[in-house]
Write a protein that holds these residues in place. Structure first.
Motif, PDB file in Angstrom:
ATOM      1  N   LEU A 164       0.872  -1.239  -0.087  1.00 55.57           N
ATOM      2  CA  LEU A 164       0.052  -0.056  -0.004  1.00 55.57           C
ATOM      3  C   LEU A 164       0.746   1.187  -0.029  1.00 55.57           C
ATOM      4  O   LEU A 164       1.778   1.352   0.862  1.00 55.57           O
ATOM      5  CB  LEU A 164      -0.778   0.136   1.001  1.00 55.57           C
ATOM      6  N   VAL A 165       0.568   2.172  -1.027  1.00 54.65           N
ATOM      7  CA  VAL A 165       1.528   3.290  -1.110  1.00 54.65           C
ATOM      8  C   VAL A 165       0.600   4.642  -0.784  1.00 54.65           C
ATOM      9  O   VAL A 165      -0.437   4.765  -1.117  1.00 54.65           O
ATOM     10  CB  VAL A 165       2.010   3.485  -2.735  1.00 54.65           C
ATOM     11  N   THR A 166       1.243   5.241   0.355  1.00 52.03           N
ATOM     12  CA  THR A 166       0.501   6.359   0.629  1.00 52.03           C
ATOM     13  C   THR A 166       0.731   7.791   0.095  1.00 52.03           C
ATOM     14  O   THR A 166       2.029   7.993  -0.406  1.00 52.03           O
ATOM     15  CB  THR A 166       0.934   6.721   2.170  1.00 52.03           C
ATOM     16  N   PRO A 167      -0.102   8.495  -0.476  1.00 55.38           N
ATOM     17  CA  PRO A 167       0.388   9.463  -1.370  1.00 55.38           C
ATOM     18  C   PRO A 167       1.215  10.553  -0.514  1.00 55.38           C
ATOM     19  O   PRO A 167       0.929  10.862   0.553  1.00 55.38           O
ATOM     20  CB  PRO A 167      -1.172  10.170  -1.799  1.00 55.38           C
ATOM     21  N   GLN A 168       2.041  11.103  -1.127  1.00 56.93           N
ATOM     22  CA  GLN A 168       2.943  12.180  -0.834  1.00 56.93           C
ATOM     23  C   GLN A 168       2.653  13.476  -1.443  1.00 56.93           C
ATOM     24  O   GLN A 168       2.054  13.492  -2.603  1.00 56.93           O
ATOM     25  CB  GLN A 168       4.392  11.704  -1.085  1.00 56.93           C
ATOM     26  N   PRO A 169       3.007  14.604  -0.919  1.00 54.42           N
ATOM     27  CA  PRO A 169       2.659  15.902  -1.619  1.00 54.42           C
ATOM     28  C   PRO A 169       3.139  15.851  -2.941  1.00 54.42           C
ATOM     29  O   PRO A 169       4.348  15.627  -3.061  1.00 54.42           O
ATOM     30  CB  PRO A 169       3.429  16.787  -0.828  1.00 54.42           C
ATOM     31  N   TYR A 170       2.567  16.310  -4.057  1.00 56.55           N
ATOM     32  CA  TYR A 170       3.119  16.232  -5.303  1.00 56.55           C
ATOM     33  C   TYR A 170       2.071  17.225  -6.003  1.00 56.55           C
ATOM     34  O   TYR A 170       1.150  17.745  -5.425  1.00 56.55           O
ATOM     35  CB  TYR A 170       2.948  14.944  -5.988  1.00 56.55           C
ATOM     36  N   PHE A 171       2.224  17.350  -7.342  1.00 52.53           N
ATOM     37  CA  PHE A 171       1.429  18.151  -8.152  1.00 52.53           C
ATOM     38  C   PHE A 171       0.027  17.942  -8.555  1.00 52.53           C
ATOM     39  O   PHE A 171      -0.586  18.578  -9.289  1.00 52.53           O
ATOM     40  CB  PHE A 171       2.107  18.923  -9.441  1.00 52.53           C
ATOM     41  N   GLY A 172      -0.365  16.896  -8.252  1.00 52.52           N
ATOM     42  CA  GLY A 172      -1.665  16.486  -8.535  1.00 52.52           C
ATOM     43  C   GLY A 172      -2.676  15.749  -7.769  1.00 52.52           C
ATOM     44  O   GLY A 172      -2.231  15.943  -6.300  1.00 52.52           O
ATOM     45  N   ASP A 173      -3.662  15.388  -7.856  1.00 53.22           N
ATOM     46  CA  ASP A 173      -4.788  14.733  -7.015  1.00 53.22           C
ATOM     47  C   ASP A 173      -4.412  13.413  -6.296  1.00 53.22           C
ATOM     48  O   ASP A 173      -3.780  12.806  -6.752  1.00 53.22           O
ATOM     49  CB  ASP A 173      -5.976  14.586  -8.044  1.00 53.22           C
ATOM     50  N   ARG A 174      -4.651  13.584  -5.096  1.00 50.85           N
ATOM     51  CA  ARG A 174      -3.859  12.332  -4.365  1.00 50.85           C
ATOM     52  C   ARG A 174      -4.643  11.099  -4.846  1.00 50.85           C
ATOM     53  O   ARG A 174      -3.943   9.808  -4.691  1.00 50.85           O
ATOM     54  CB  ARG A 174      -4.313  12.620  -2.664  1.00 50.85           C
ATOM     55  N   TRP A 175      -5.803  11.141  -5.525  1.00 50.02           N
ATOM     56  CA  TRP A 175      -6.468   9.836  -5.920  1.00 50.02           C
ATOM     57  C   TRP A 175      -5.555   9.254  -7.241  1.00 50.02           C
ATOM     58  O   TRP A 175      -5.795   8.154  -7.474  1.00 50.02           O
ATOM     59  CB  TRP A 175      -8.014  10.066  -6.281  1.00 50.02           C
ATOM     60  N   PHE A 176      -4.913  10.026  -7.829  1.00 49.72           N
ATOM     61  CA  PHE A 176      -3.959   9.726  -9.072  1.00 49.72           C
ATOM     62  C   PHE A 176      -2.522   9.697  -8.717  1.00 49.72           C
ATOM     63  O   PHE A 176      -1.946   9.794  -9.690  1.00 49.72           O
ATOM     64  CB  PHE A 176      -4.528  10.641 -10.018  1.00 49.72           C
ATOM     65  N   TYR A 177      -2.149   9.450  -7.511  1.00 54.79           N
ATOM     66  CA  TYR A 177      -0.822   9.577  -7.336  1.00 54.79           C
ATOM     67  C   TYR A 177       0.067   8.555  -7.826  1.00 54.79           C
ATOM     68  O   TYR A 177       1.417   8.705  -8.265  1.00 54.79           O
ATOM     69  CB  TYR A 177      -0.468   9.555  -5.576  1.00 54.79           C
ATOM     70  N   LEU A 178      -0.486   7.333  -8.130  1.00 53.06           N
ATOM     71  CA  LEU A 178       0.363   5.965  -8.636  1.00 53.06           C
ATOM     72  C   LEU A 178       0.428   6.531 -10.210  1.00 53.06           C
ATOM     73  O   LEU A 178       1.602   6.143 -10.684  1.00 53.06           O
ATOM     74  CB  LEU A 178      -0.293   4.937  -8.591  1.00 53.06           C
TER      75      LEU A 178
END
Length: 304
Positions: A285-299
């Protein structure tokens, strides 16, 4: 489903002439569309030669009732199909084939395997009665269609079929919902999706990689608790064939158990949550990290 059975299913006494004409048009149009154009026939043949790719992406689209407008899906499909140069399996029905082919035009010949199959021909369609009951028991304001449940639970069978045929001779397989690439402004940094370097450095061999959008509650005493809330994302999942097969076995086994408990196991996220709680050894299970997009599409970012 045959044209004769479709006619029996939909044509009922009392329908107006206009409705009958429209039904006949759509039924006969779909039947006639089985005879693909020469160009489409070349795209659909099993005997084509494809280049090798270490990663295969699998997706699907069926035109069904949805909370999202069809125009939104067309835009999202274009983002994905016309801009992400992955090696791709696409499952669809004849009604959508022309549109999907046109949107995949940049990568038709050597990066795309089309498989056309009608909704009624899918394995999960045999559970339509079960899914209709689940849909009828839902809140009308939030309910999804039984046809949606068919596709959501068919996704993993599509992956199994792609792994079995494996025209790209891949070692890693990703499921990606066709509506996952929603923000066109983010496409440029995602054009490397999926990257073999990211897979090799981040993906475990023996577990399916999934997104944990929101954590599970810490004090749940049983695996079936807290599984209908938003936790595991269903839009993207990745794994090596062994990891996929062991997870898929647990998925359908768990779905059967949930149905006996009255849980809405038509919604695949509920089942995925349950598998993550019940068989944690099968998932990474990968937890979303801060990035430029929506957390639902972090993968998308994770695997790019």
């Amino acid at each position: 489903m045959s044209r004769h059975r479709l006619l029996q299913r939909y044509l009922r006494p009392g329908l107006s002439a206009a409705v009958i004409v429209l039904l006949l048009y759509f039924i006969l149009r779909d039947d006639a569309s089985r005879f693909a154009s020469p160009d489409q026939s070349a795209l659909l043949t099993r005997n084509r030669t494809y280049p090798r790719s270490p990663i295969t992406v699998v997706t699907a689209y069926y035109y069904l009732p949805s909370r999202h407008a069809y125009s939104e899906y067309l835009a999202w499909m274009d983002n994905f199909l016309n801009h992400i140069p992955c090696h791709l399996y696409i499952f669809t029905h004849h009604t959508m084939l022309d549109i999907i082919v046109s949107k995949r035009r940049s990568f038709l010949r050597d990066r795309t395997r089309f498989i056309v199959r009608e909704l009624e021909e899918l394995e999960e369609y045999s559970n339509m009665t079960v899914y209709q009951k689940l849909r009828d028991n839902e809140n009308r304001d939030t309910a999804h269609s039984a046809e949606n449940y068919v596709i959501w639970n068919q996704k993993w069978r599509f992956v199994l079929e792609a792994m079995e045929e494996n025209v790209f001779q891949s070692e890693y397989f990703l499921w990606v919902d066709i509506g996952s690439f929603r923000d066109r402004s983010l496409l440029y940094p995602q054009r490397s999706f999926p990257s073999i370097d990211s897979v090799q450095s981040l993906a475990p061999k023996d577990k399916l990689t999934l997104l944990l959008v929101y954590p599970f509650v810490a004090n749940a005493s049983d695996w079936w608790e807290d599984i209908t809330a938003d936790h595991v994302g269903a839009g993207i999942a990745g794994g090596y064939p062994h990891a996929w097969r062991q997870w898929i076995e647990k998925y359908y086994e768990t779905q059967r158990v949930l149905l006996t408990r009255g849980v809405n196991a038509g919604k695949e996220q509920n089942v995925m949550n349950a598998v993550a709680r019940r068989y944690p050894e099968t998932v990474h299970l990968v937890t979303p990290q801060p990035y430029f997009g929506d957390r639902w599409f972090y993968l998308q970012y994770y695997f790019a």
